[in-house]
Design an enzyme around this catalytic site. Structure first.
Site, PDB file in Angstrom:
ATOM      1  N   GLY A 134       0.789  -1.228   0.000  1.00  0.00           N
ATOM      2  CA  GLY A 134       0.000   0.000   0.000  1.00  0.00           C
ATOM      3  C   GLY A 134       0.822   1.278   0.000  1.00  0.00           C
ATOM      4  CD  GLU A 135       5.944   1.797   2.607  1.00  0.00           C
ATOM      5  OE1 GLU A 135       6.875   1.867   1.768  1.00  0.00           O
ATOM      6  OE2 GLU A 135       6.136   1.611   3.827  1.00  0.00           O
TER       7      GLU A 135
ATOM      8  NE  ARG B 221     -11.226  21.444   7.063  1.00  0.00           N
ATOM      9  CZ  ARG B 221     -11.962  20.369   6.861  1.00  0.00           C
ATOM     10  NH1 ARG B 221     -13.256  20.413   7.031  1.00  0.00           N
ATOM     11  NH2 ARG B 221     -11.410  19.233   6.501  1.00  0.00           N
TER      12      ARG B 221
ATOM     13  CG  ASP C 221     -17.345  31.758   8.401  1.00  0.00           C
ATOM     14  OD1 ASP C 221     -16.733  32.623   7.740  1.00  0.00           O
ATOM     15  OD2 ASP C 221     -17.196  30.543   8.213  1.00  0.00           O
TER      16      ASP C 221
ATOM     17  CE  LYS D 283     -19.082  28.266  10.539  1.00  0.00           C
ATOM     18  NZ  LYS D 283     -18.482  27.730   9.322  1.00  0.00           N
TER      19      LYS D 283
ATOM     20  CB  THR E 212     -20.614  18.350   7.430  1.00  0.00           C
ATOM     21  OG1 THR E 212     -20.750  19.733   7.814  1.00  0.00           O
ATOM     22  CG2 THR E 212     -19.431  17.746   8.147  1.00  0.00           C
TER      23      THR E 212
END
Ligand code: R5P
Length: 311
Positions: free
Chosen positions: A39-40, A96, A169, A192, A223
């Site tokens: 998987g590497e 974020r 926001d 928010k 989301t």
């Protein structure tokens, strides 16, 4: 005569890399970006790139495999003696957490900047960073593009009237104001709160939305809580219609359903991140940023101004 321009792509957004390649008339460099059996990440560049002006196209949305592919491609390119390496990161992930606003949290955006620079990038080309101060986390040149010209063109074609642009926001007011100015619209914003990292609550709406056509403008839809709860609150306060645009369609599980059930009439996104397979929403439309990125790559290669692409 500038040195030869070459393009290399990882697997995070191959369709976008192909579009950029078509725009520039430059084929993608032949490379195996694959996996070892365990998987590497395994990288092998199959052509000579010595002395070239190499642009490596890779968004770094989850899973972290995308980031690892970028780092390992950068390392391969540096060791293969590309003369200049630009990391083209349409969606810059891990952005974020960009400041230490609580105890015991990382500044992951700075860590990403360090990793990308250490791996071998000489410069970065990216788009709609979550926070513009992330530009300063890099000590190498960074060109920062905006999707605004693309979305503004789409909204202008819709001939909407009585418009108000809403920032989701307070941090988004600066960009929303730029949209409002260009569209001749008024401005409002949502107060928010986040009770939890993946939840959003609308506290207040500051500004007049009653009887108006609203455009909510955001950088990311993850989301979908921010956008859909914002849209519901705006509609409750008497808005006529709600449209939205978000540059980066992260669209994690449940987001598309939330958009479908929301009062949002149309959600414009870009292709900085490919839409997950199976997403089939009549409300979500993709506007491609491939020509914008292609043009920016051309100008960087030819040592021309990139800033005129902002408008
Ligand atoms: C602010 O945090 C960002 O600009 C976006 O509003 C946020 O990332 C959207 O996240 P979600 O869709 O999970 O509410």
């Amino acid at each position: 005569m500038p040195f030869e321009l070459k393009l290399l792509s990882g697997n995070s957004n191959y369709p976008l890399a192909e579009k950029i390649s078509r725009y520039l008339g430059v084929p993608l460099t032949n490379a195996d970006v694959s996996r070892f059996q365990d998987g590497e990440v395994s990288i092998k560049i199959n052509e000579n790139i010595r002395g070239t002006d190499l642009f490596i196209i890779q968004s770094t949305q989850a899973p972290a495999e995308n980031l690892v592919e970028l780092l390992v491609m950068l390392d391969a390119a540096r060791r293969a003696s590309a003369r200049r390496i630009t990391a083209v990161i349409p969606y810059f992930g891990y952005a974020r957490q960009d400041r230490k606003d609580q105890p015991r949290v990382p500044i992951s955006a700075k860590l990403m900047a360090n990793l990308i620079t250490t791996a071998g990038a000489n410069r970065v080309l990216t788009m709609d960073l979550h926070a513009s101060q992330i530009q300063g986390f890099f000590d190498i040149p960074l060109d920062h593009l905006y999707s605004a010209p693309i979305f503004l063109k789409c909204f202008a074609q819709m001939e909407l009237s009585d418009l108000v642009v809403v920032a989701p926001d307070p941090g988004g007011v600066h960009m929303a104001r730029a949209y409002a100015k260009r569209l001749g619209a008024s401005l409002a914003f949502i107060d928010k709160r986040r009770p939890d990292k993946d939840r959003a609550e609308v506290m207040h709406i500051v500004g007049k939305v009653k009887g108006k056509t609203v455009i909510i403008q955001d950088d990311i839809i993850n989301t979908g809580e921010t956008l859909t709860k914002g849209a519901a609150a705006i509609k409750d306060r008497g808005a006529k219609e709600v449209y939205a645009c978000c540059t980066h369609p992260v669209l994690s599980r449940g987001a598309v359903e939330r958009v479908e059930e929301s009062p949002i009439s149309r959600l414009l996104v870009t292709d900085t991140i490919p839409l997950r397979k199976g997403i089939n929403s009549k409300k979500i439309e993709v506007a491609s940023i491939s020509d914008l990125l292609g043009e920016a790559i051309k100008r960087i290669h030819q040592e021309e101004s990139v800033s005129s692409l902002f408008y």
